[in-house]
Design a protein around this motif. Sequence first.
Motif, PDB file in Angstrom:
ATOM      1  N   PRO A 198       1.012  -1.422  -0.206  1.00  0.00           N
ATOM      2  CA  PRO A 198       0.135   0.074  -0.560  1.00  0.00           C
ATOM      3  C   PRO A 198       1.112   1.217   0.200  1.00  0.00           C
ATOM      4  O   PRO A 198       0.518   2.557  -0.327  1.00  0.00           O
ATOM      5  CB  PRO A 198      -0.821  -0.352   1.645  1.00  0.00           C
ATOM      6  CG  PRO A 198      -0.333  -1.439   1.529  1.00  0.00           C
ATOM      7  CD  PRO A 198       0.290  -2.315   0.851  1.00  0.00           C
ATOM      8  N   HIS A 199       2.189   1.660   0.552  1.00  0.00           N
ATOM      9  CA  HIS A 199       2.598   2.425   0.673  1.00  0.00           C
ATOM     10  C   HIS A 199       4.248   2.139   0.338  1.00  0.00           C
ATOM     11  O   HIS A 199       5.241   2.263   0.463  1.00  0.00           O
ATOM     12  CB  HIS A 199       3.321   2.726   2.417  1.00  0.00           C
ATOM     13  CG  HIS A 199       1.939   4.135   2.692  1.00  0.00           C
ATOM     14  ND1 HIS A 199       2.041   5.052   3.546  1.00  0.00           N
ATOM     15  CD2 HIS A 199       0.565   4.319   1.856  1.00  0.00           C
ATOM     16  CE1 HIS A 199       0.237   5.319   3.997  1.00  0.00           C
ATOM     17  NE2 HIS A 199      -0.113   5.038   2.818  1.00  0.00           N
ATOM     18  N   ASP A 269     -16.713   4.004   5.883  1.00  0.00           N
ATOM     19  CA  ASP A 269     -15.853   3.170   5.465  1.00  0.00           C
ATOM     20  C   ASP A 269     -16.552   1.539   4.900  1.00  0.00           C
ATOM     21  O   ASP A 269     -16.285   0.707   4.077  1.00  0.00           O
ATOM     22  CB  ASP A 269     -14.997   2.788   7.156  1.00  0.00           C
ATOM     23  CG  ASP A 269     -13.847   1.694   6.522  1.00  0.00           C
ATOM     24  OD1 ASP A 269     -12.720   2.288   6.051  1.00  0.00           O
ATOM     25  OD2 ASP A 269     -14.743   0.394   6.961  1.00  0.00           O
ATOM     26  N   HIS A 287      -6.707  -1.260   5.140  1.00  0.00           N
ATOM     27  CA  HIS A 287      -6.623   0.124   5.591  1.00  0.00           C
ATOM     28  C   HIS A 287      -7.520   0.657   5.646  1.00  0.00           C
ATOM     29  O   HIS A 287      -8.740   0.135   5.203  1.00  0.00           O
ATOM     30  CB  HIS A 287      -5.924   0.531   4.792  1.00  0.00           C
ATOM     31  CG  HIS A 287      -5.518   1.000   3.721  1.00  0.00           C
ATOM     32  ND1 HIS A 287      -6.427   1.634   2.524  1.00  0.00           N
ATOM     33  CD2 HIS A 287      -5.263   1.009   2.252  1.00  0.00           C
ATOM     34  CE1 HIS A 287      -6.775   1.693   1.269  1.00  0.00           C
ATOM     35  NE2 HIS A 287      -5.471   0.916   1.462  1.00  0.00           N
ATOM     36  N   GLY A 288      -7.739   2.266   6.223  1.00  0.00           N
ATOM     37  CA  GLY A 288      -8.999   2.507   6.078  1.00  0.00           C
ATOM     38  C   GLY A 288      -9.363   3.434   5.046  1.00  0.00           C
ATOM     39  O   GLY A 288      -8.861   3.256   4.092  1.00  0.00           O
ATOM     40  N   HIS A 291      -8.968   9.332   5.046  1.00  0.00           N
ATOM     41  CA  HIS A 291      -9.079  10.535   5.815  1.00  0.00           C
ATOM     42  C   HIS A 291      -8.880  11.588   5.653  1.00  0.00           C
ATOM     43  O   HIS A 291      -9.022  12.757   3.836  1.00  0.00           O
ATOM     44  CB  HIS A 291      -7.242  10.476   5.830  1.00  0.00           C
ATOM     45  CG  HIS A 291      -6.212  10.512   4.818  1.00  0.00           C
ATOM     46  ND1 HIS A 291      -5.723  11.500   4.473  1.00  0.00           N
ATOM     47  CD2 HIS A 291      -5.914   9.524   3.417  1.00  0.00           C
ATOM     48  CE1 HIS A 291      -4.819  11.132   3.350  1.00  0.00           C
ATOM     49  NE2 HIS A 291      -4.891  10.059   2.776  1.00  0.00           N
ATOM     50  N   HIS A 298      -1.804  13.358   6.588  1.00  0.00           N
ATOM     51  CA  HIS A 298      -3.122  13.267   6.497  1.00  0.00           C
ATOM     52  C   HIS A 298      -3.679  13.538   7.974  1.00  0.00           C
ATOM     53  O   HIS A 298      -3.394  14.086   8.991  1.00  0.00           O
ATOM     54  CB  HIS A 298      -2.537  11.692   7.475  1.00  0.00           C
ATOM     55  CG  HIS A 298      -1.912  10.725   6.444  1.00  0.00           C
ATOM     56  ND1 HIS A 298      -0.619  10.774   5.855  1.00  0.00           N
ATOM     57  CD2 HIS A 298      -2.770   9.728   5.595  1.00  0.00           C
ATOM     58  CE1 HIS A 298      -1.348   9.826   4.982  1.00  0.00           C
ATOM     59  NE2 HIS A 298      -2.372   9.000   4.945  1.00  0.00           N
ATOM     60  N   ARG A 302     -11.598  10.446  10.032  1.00  0.00           N
ATOM     61  CA  ARG A 302     -11.400   9.858   9.280  1.00  0.00           C
ATOM     62  C   ARG A 302     -12.466   9.150   8.734  1.00  0.00           C
ATOM     63  O   ARG A 302     -13.430   8.615   9.231  1.00  0.00           O
ATOM     64  CB  ARG A 302     -10.149   8.824  10.557  1.00  0.00           C
ATOM     65  CG  ARG A 302      -8.918   9.027  11.580  1.00  0.00           C
ATOM     66  CD  ARG A 302      -7.934   9.138  10.334  1.00  0.00           C
ATOM     67  NE  ARG A 302      -6.660  10.008  11.491  1.00  0.00           N
ATOM     68  CZ  ARG A 302      -6.042  10.269   9.949  1.00  0.00           C
ATOM     69  NH1 ARG A 302      -5.741  10.484   8.872  1.00  0.00           N
ATOM     70  NH2 ARG A 302      -5.156  11.016  10.873  1.00  0.00           N
ATOM     71  N   SER A 304     -12.735   5.395   8.621  1.00  0.00           N
ATOM     72  CA  SER A 304     -12.398   3.937   8.541  1.00  0.00           C
ATOM     73  C   SER A 304     -13.171   3.271   9.541  1.00  0.00           C
ATOM     74  O   SER A 304     -14.466   3.454  10.453  1.00  0.00           O
ATOM     75  CB  SER A 304     -10.937   4.031   9.527  1.00  0.00           C
ATOM     76  OG  SER A 304     -11.004   5.026  10.719  1.00  0.00           O
ATOM     77  N   ARG A 332      -5.602   0.519  -6.111  1.00  0.00           N
ATOM     78  CA  ARG A 332      -6.074   1.512  -5.387  1.00  0.00           C
ATOM     79  C   ARG A 332      -6.614   2.391  -6.294  1.00  0.00           C
ATOM     80  O   ARG A 332      -5.730   3.198  -7.111  1.00  0.00           O
ATOM     81  CB  ARG A 332      -4.886   2.079  -4.180  1.00  0.00           C
ATOM     82  CG  ARG A 332      -5.455   3.127  -3.310  1.00  0.00           C
ATOM     83  CD  ARG A 332      -5.208   3.510  -1.750  1.00  0.00           C
ATOM     84  NE  ARG A 332      -4.023   3.669  -2.708  1.00  0.00           N
ATOM     85  CZ  ARG A 332      -2.480   3.719  -2.177  1.00  0.00           C
ATOM     86  NH1 ARG A 332      -2.177   1.592  -2.000  1.00  0.00           N
ATOM     87  NH2 ARG A 332      -1.244   3.843  -2.413  1.00  0.00           N
TER      88      ARG A 332
END
Length: 357
Positions: A198-199, A269, A287-288, A291, A298, A302, A304, A332
């Motif tokens: 994801p990151h 969410d 993940h949520g 944001h 961020h 949220r 989430s 994503r």
Amino acid sequence: MNLERISSLRRKLSEKDLDGILVSRPENQYYVSGFDGEGFLVVTSERALLFTDFRYIEQAKKESPDFEVVELEAAVSPFKKCADELKSLGLRNLAFEGHYLTVKSYEELKSFLDGIEVIKTDGLIEELRTRKDEVELEMIRKSQEITDKAFEHILNYIRPGVTESDLALEIEYFIKKNGADGLAFHTIVASGPRSSLPHGRPTSRKIQPGDFITLDFGAKFNHYCSDMTRTVVLGKPNKDQLEIYRIVLEAQKRALEYIKSGVLGKDVDKVARDFIEEKGFGRNFGHGLGHGVGLEIHEAPRLSQKGENPLLPGMVVTVEPGIYIENFGGVRIEDLVIIVEDGCTNLTKSPKDLICL
């Protein structure tokens, strides 16, 4: 603008029975005063003080005309200077940002404020920042416009043999060349099997035919951030890639149709999460959904499973479901939206149908 924000902060302090607050977090300092140099603020019911050193005095006076600028001296603790200014005000207490001020600074501050209770607060100014005014929204719009243009630009650079790092560098160059202060965060470029991260930070991996390529990046314009993600494929996608992409796109569509003022972050969410789980990929969305975005990339609120607060008009949030499968890849899709009474205004204009290069 600063006077309105000072007044809003003073109302918050009054509601919480606080006589004043020391503001040291840079984003909060800028939000309240317009000053983006080094220093700190103290706001009470009577005074608005900006403490900084010689290097920033001229800048502070220009950027923060609603504040009294107090010059700090190299040989004197800044908190002693602060205490000297506050002694005549008869304060019972002074709040500080417990999530930002270091323990060392807290102890030093407390040692000079004899007879004044020092009270920790968390998120007091951040709560004010959640709902953007028209000036802030315009900065975010411009930031996202640059980001959309960067996505259109980078599509021309994606070809076999180009590295993830090459793409990230070109995105950064384009964003800065086209009017942004800089990047809102470190650009994410993850290709092939690495797109399940994801990151995933960009590496020297070369793009290959058949790769999913996830691009997550944003600009910063006049201090305000943008954020978007698109996943493209180099060449012809296979059946599994098409399936995952369609699920993520539909999950995002459902969330965007549901989102509006008054709904809870966790409920938005849930709309996307339930659909992804229904399709058998619940464990691959870890993940949520989104944001808040503003002075920070961020921030509150949220979207989430822990998002207990209702969304309100003027909030700016991301909507970014994903599916990530180890040793296969991931998808994503992320848009940036403004919450309005009956829905949202989508600031992200880049296409979302799967782009095959």
